[in-house]
Design a protein around this motif. Structure first.
Motif, PDB file in Angstrom:
ATOM      1  N   ILE A  34       0.852  -1.177   0.000  1.00 55.12           N
ATOM      2  CA  ILE A  34       0.000   0.000   0.000  1.00 55.12           C
ATOM      3  C   ILE A  34       0.888   1.226   0.000  1.00 55.12           C
ATOM      4  CG2 ILE A  34      -1.752   1.312   1.262  1.00 55.12           C
ATOM      5  CD1 ILE A  34      -1.396  -2.387   1.898  1.00 55.12           C
ATOM      6  N   GLY A  35       0.772   2.036  -1.033  1.00 51.42           N
ATOM      7  CA  GLY A  35       1.515   3.290  -1.125  1.00 51.42           C
ATOM      8  C   GLY A  35       0.661   4.418  -0.587  1.00 51.42           C
ATOM      9  N   LEU A  36       1.209   5.172   0.349  1.00 53.95           N
ATOM     10  CA  LEU A  36       0.488   6.287   0.956  1.00 53.95           C
ATOM     11  C   LEU A  36       1.095   7.601   0.483  1.00 53.95           C
ATOM     12  CD1 LEU A  36       0.304   4.849   4.570  1.00 53.95           C
ATOM     13  CD2 LEU A  36      -1.525   4.875   2.883  1.00 53.95           C
ATOM     14  N   VAL A  37       0.243   8.474  -0.020  1.00 49.80           N
ATOM     15  CA  VAL A  37       0.679   9.751  -0.567  1.00 49.80           C
ATOM     16  C   VAL A  37      -0.084  10.858   0.143  1.00 49.80           C
ATOM     17  CG1 VAL A  37       0.840  11.125  -2.676  1.00 49.80           C
ATOM     18  CG2 VAL A  37       1.046   8.631  -2.806  1.00 49.80           C
ATOM     19  N   GLY A  38       0.620  11.891   0.561  1.00 48.11           N
ATOM     20  CA  GLY A  38      -0.039  13.025   1.201  1.00 48.11           C
ATOM     21  C   GLY A  38       0.982  13.911   1.873  1.00 48.11           C
ATOM     22  N   THR A  39       0.588  15.127   2.166  1.00 50.78           N
ATOM     23  CA  THR A  39       1.493  16.087   2.780  1.00 50.78           C
ATOM     24  C   THR A  39       1.772  15.720   4.235  1.00 50.78           C
ATOM     25  OG1 THR A  39      -0.361  17.479   3.416  1.00 50.78           O
ATOM     26  CG2 THR A  39       0.674  17.973   1.312  1.00 50.78           C
ATOM     27  N   LEU A  40       2.741  16.376   4.828  1.00 56.04           N
ATOM     28  CA  LEU A  40       2.999  16.208   6.263  1.00 56.04           C
ATOM     29  C   LEU A  40       1.725  16.546   7.026  1.00 56.04           C
ATOM     30  CD1 LEU A  40       6.518  17.875   6.572  1.00 56.04           C
ATOM     31  CD2 LEU A  40       5.968  15.502   7.092  1.00 56.04           C
ATOM     32  N   GLY A  41       1.363  15.693   7.972  1.00 54.68           N
ATOM     33  CA  GLY A  41       0.181  15.936   8.784  1.00 54.68           C
ATOM     34  C   GLY A  41      -1.136  15.513   8.150  1.00 54.68           C
ATOM     35  N   ALA A  42      -1.089  14.869   6.992  1.00 53.82           N
ATOM     36  CA  ALA A  42      -2.333  14.465   6.323  1.00 53.82           C
ATOM     37  C   ALA A  42      -3.007  13.290   7.025  1.00 53.82           C
ATOM     38  CB  ALA A  42      -2.061  14.106   4.863  1.00 53.82           C
ATOM     39  N   GLY A  43      -2.224  12.461   7.736  1.00 52.56           N
ATOM     40  CA  GLY A  43      -2.811  11.334   8.456  1.00 52.56           C
ATOM     41  C   GLY A  43      -2.306   9.976   8.005  1.00 52.56           C
ATOM     42  N   LYS A  44      -1.209   9.952   7.278  1.00 55.06           N
ATOM     43  CA  LYS A  44      -0.668   8.678   6.773  1.00 55.06           C
ATOM     44  C   LYS A  44      -0.278   7.756   7.926  1.00 55.06           C
ATOM     45  CE  LYS A  44       2.567  10.794   4.447  1.00 55.06           C
ATOM     46  NZ  LYS A  44       2.241  12.189   4.804  1.00 55.06           N
ATOM     47  N   THR A  45       0.479   8.287   8.883  1.00 54.71           N
ATOM     48  CA  THR A  45       0.915   7.469  10.021  1.00 54.71           C
ATOM     49  C   THR A  45      -0.286   7.011  10.837  1.00 54.71           C
ATOM     50  OG1 THR A  45       3.076   8.532  10.128  1.00 54.71           O
ATOM     51  CG2 THR A  45       2.286   7.465  12.140  1.00 54.71           C
ATOM     52  N   VAL A 112       3.785   2.029   2.750  1.00 52.96           N
ATOM     53  CA  VAL A 112       4.915   2.921   2.504  1.00 52.96           C
ATOM     54  C   VAL A 112       4.428   4.362   2.444  1.00 52.96           C
ATOM     55  CG1 VAL A 112       6.889   3.470   1.018  1.00 52.96           C
ATOM     56  CG2 VAL A 112       6.061   1.097   1.181  1.00 52.96           C
ATOM     57  N   GLU A 113       4.804   5.137   3.475  1.00 53.44           N
ATOM     58  CA  GLU A 113       4.526   6.566   3.446  1.00 53.44           C
ATOM     59  C   GLU A 113       5.474   7.233   2.462  1.00 53.44           C
ATOM     60  OE1 GLU A 113       3.960   8.747   7.054  1.00 53.44           O
ATOM     61  OE2 GLU A 113       3.609   6.919   8.211  1.00 53.44           O
ATOM     62  N   TRP A 114       4.982   8.249   1.753  1.00 50.47           N
ATOM     63  CA  TRP A 114       5.752   8.942   0.718  1.00 50.47           C
ATOM     64  C   TRP A 114       6.123   7.964  -0.402  1.00 50.47           C
ATOM     65  CZ3 TRP A 114       5.406  14.000   1.506  1.00 50.47           C
ATOM     66  CH2 TRP A 114       5.252  14.456   2.818  1.00 50.47           C
ATOM     67  N   GLY A 115       5.266   6.983  -0.649  1.00 51.26           N
ATOM     68  CA  GLY A 115       5.539   5.969  -1.649  1.00 51.26           C
ATOM     69  C   GLY A 115       5.699   6.517  -3.051  1.00 51.26           C
ATOM     70  N   ASP A 116       5.091   7.670  -3.331  1.00 55.68           N
ATOM     71  CA  ASP A 116       5.212   8.256  -4.661  1.00 55.68           C
ATOM     72  C   ASP A 116       6.657   8.628  -4.993  1.00 55.68           C
ATOM     73  OD1 ASP A 116       4.636  10.051  -2.507  1.00 55.68           O
ATOM     74  OD2 ASP A 116       4.319  11.687  -3.929  1.00 55.68           O
ATOM     75  N   ARG A 117       7.500   8.810  -3.979  1.00 61.16           N
ATOM     76  CA  ARG A 117       8.907   9.162  -4.211  1.00 61.16           C
ATOM     77  C   ARG A 117       9.698   7.981  -4.787  1.00 61.16           C
ATOM     78  NH1 ARG A 117      11.478  13.041  -0.087  1.00 61.16           N
ATOM     79  NH2 ARG A 117       9.898  14.650   0.037  1.00 61.16           N
ATOM     80  N   LEU A 129      -3.158   5.076  -1.826  1.00 63.12           N
ATOM     81  CA  LEU A 129      -4.096   5.950  -1.131  1.00 63.12           C
ATOM     82  C   LEU A 129      -3.506   7.348  -1.117  1.00 63.12           C
ATOM     83  CD1 LEU A 129      -4.729   3.062   0.133  1.00 63.12           C
ATOM     84  CD2 LEU A 129      -5.595   4.328   2.083  1.00 63.12           C
ATOM     85  N   ARG A 130      -4.239   8.281  -1.683  1.00 63.05           N
ATOM     86  CA  ARG A 130      -3.831   9.690  -1.602  1.00 63.05           C
ATOM     87  C   ARG A 130      -4.714  10.363  -0.563  1.00 63.05           C
ATOM     88  NH1 ARG A 130      -4.277  12.101  -6.913  1.00 63.05           N
ATOM     89  NH2 ARG A 130      -6.399  12.653  -6.343  1.00 63.05           N
ATOM     90  N   ILE A 131      -4.083  10.925   0.453  1.00 61.31           N
ATOM     91  CA  ILE A 131      -4.814  11.588   1.537  1.00 61.31           C
ATOM     92  C   ILE A 131      -4.574  13.092   1.411  1.00 61.31           C
ATOM     93  CG2 ILE A 131      -5.161  11.750   4.025  1.00 61.31           C
ATOM     94  CD1 ILE A 131      -3.863   8.946   4.258  1.00 61.31           C
ATOM     95  N   GLU A 132      -5.654  13.818   1.214  1.00 60.50           N
ATOM     96  CA  GLU A 132      -5.563  15.268   1.048  1.00 60.50           C
ATOM     97  C   GLU A 132      -6.257  15.961   2.210  1.00 60.50           C
ATOM     98  OE1 GLU A 132      -5.928  16.159  -3.554  1.00 60.50           O
ATOM     99  OE2 GLU A 132      -7.354  14.604  -2.938  1.00 60.50           O
ATOM    100  N   VAL A 133      -5.646  17.029   2.687  1.00 57.87           N
ATOM    101  CA  VAL A 133      -6.216  17.817   3.781  1.00 57.87           C
ATOM    102  C   VAL A 133      -7.255  18.761   3.186  1.00 57.87           C
ATOM    103  CG1 VAL A 133      -5.737  19.465   5.620  1.00 57.87           C
ATOM    104  CG2 VAL A 133      -4.078  17.667   5.090  1.00 57.87           C
ATOM    105  N   PRO A 136      -9.012  21.451   8.715  1.00 54.54           N
ATOM    106  CA  PRO A 136      -8.286  20.913   9.879  1.00 54.54           C
ATOM    107  C   PRO A 136      -8.814  19.570  10.375  1.00 54.54           C
ATOM    108  CG  PRO A 136      -8.623  23.267  10.140  1.00 54.54           C
ATOM    109  CD  PRO A 136      -9.389  22.856   8.903  1.00 54.54           C
ATOM    110  N   THR A 137     -10.085  19.281  10.149  1.00 58.36           N
ATOM    111  CA  THR A 137     -10.651  18.017  10.629  1.00 58.36           C
ATOM    112  C   THR A 137     -11.063  17.065   9.519  1.00 58.36           C
ATOM    113  OG1 THR A 137     -12.840  19.035  10.754  1.00 58.36           O
ATOM    114  CG2 THR A 137     -11.499  19.045  12.776  1.00 58.36           C
ATOM    115  N   GLN A 138     -11.017  17.500   8.272  1.00 62.08           N
ATOM    116  CA  GLN A 138     -11.501  16.645   7.173  1.00 62.08           C
ATOM    117  C   GLN A 138     -10.363  16.280   6.224  1.00 62.08           C
ATOM    118  OE1 GLN A 138     -14.977  18.025   5.079  1.00 62.08           O
ATOM    119  NE2 GLN A 138     -14.559  16.722   3.323  1.00 62.08           N
ATOM    120  N   ARG A 139     -10.368  15.003   5.823  1.00 61.54           N
ATOM    121  CA  ARG A 139      -9.431  14.495   4.830  1.00 61.54           C
ATOM    122  C   ARG A 139     -10.213  13.851   3.699  1.00 61.54           C
ATOM    123  NH1 ARG A 139      -7.128  17.137   8.049  1.00 61.54           N
ATOM    124  NH2 ARG A 139      -5.242  16.651   9.223  1.00 61.54           N
ATOM    125  N   GLU A 140      -9.700  13.994   2.498  1.00 63.17           N
ATOM    126  CA  GLU A 140     -10.263  13.302   1.343  1.00 63.17           C
ATOM    127  C   GLU A 140      -9.285  12.187   0.982  1.00 63.17           C
ATOM    128  OE1 GLU A 140     -13.230  13.797  -0.108  1.00 63.17           O
ATOM    129  OE2 GLU A 140     -13.641  15.365   1.366  1.00 63.17           O
TER     130      GLU A 140
END
Length: 158
Positions: A34-45, A112-117, A129-133, A136-140
């Motif tokens: 599972i590749g996880l993509v998203g900015t810092l703080g998006a909720g990957k961890t 894998v966090e930052w798997g797109d790299r 999985l792409r997690i977008e902010v 502050p409380t909602q993620r797509e």
């Protein structure tokens, strides 16, 4: 990265993240990358922690592997590898971690966090999985992958 969008959902709370983690723990096949993509703080961890908790890893055990790069968890006859590619300089360094062996290990889930790299070394059947902010409380969360491999994961409602 496989560009077939499979599903999109909104997450409004940490409870929603935990529900998504439980769903993945129940529905993922025996072996999955599972590749996880998203900015810092998006909720990957947090999502990986939710999956780990769902398979019986004690609460508080799962931490971000930012400095260790690979954090292994074993519970309920399941091996979960939590990998962070953020500090990896290139594909060669990533491969030196033994990542290909982990991805081929029977009974192993590799998140894998930052798997797109480092996407070039991921198997074709990777679930992305792409997690977008959104606020502050909602993620797509958008799921991408090969429909032939992942259609059954989404055949029932999330």
């Amino acid at each position: 990265m496989h560009n077939h969008q499979l599903c999109r959902m909104s997450i409004h709370s940490l409870d929603d993240t935990d529900r998504l983690g439980r769903m993945l723990a129940q529905r993922l096949p025996d072996r999955a990358t599972i590749g996880l993509v998203g900015t810092l703080g998006a909720g990957k961890t947090r999502l990986v922690q939710s999956v780990a908790a769902a398979i019986g890893v004690p609460e508080g055990t799962a931490t971000s592997p930012t400095f260790t790069l690979i954090q292994p968890y074993h519970a309920a006859n399941r091996r979960l590898y939590h990998v962070d590619a953020y500090r990896v300089n290139d594909l060669d360094e990533f491969l030196e971690l033994g990542i290909e062996e982990l991805m081929e290990e029977p009974g192993a889930w590799v998140f894998v966090e930052w798997g797109d790299r480092v996407a070039d070394v991921f198997p074709d059947e990777t679930l992305w999985l792409r997690i977008e902010v959104a606020s502050p409380t909602q993620r797509e969360v958008t799921f991408f992958g090969d429909p032939a491999v992942w259609e059954s994961l989404f055949s029932n409602s999330l």
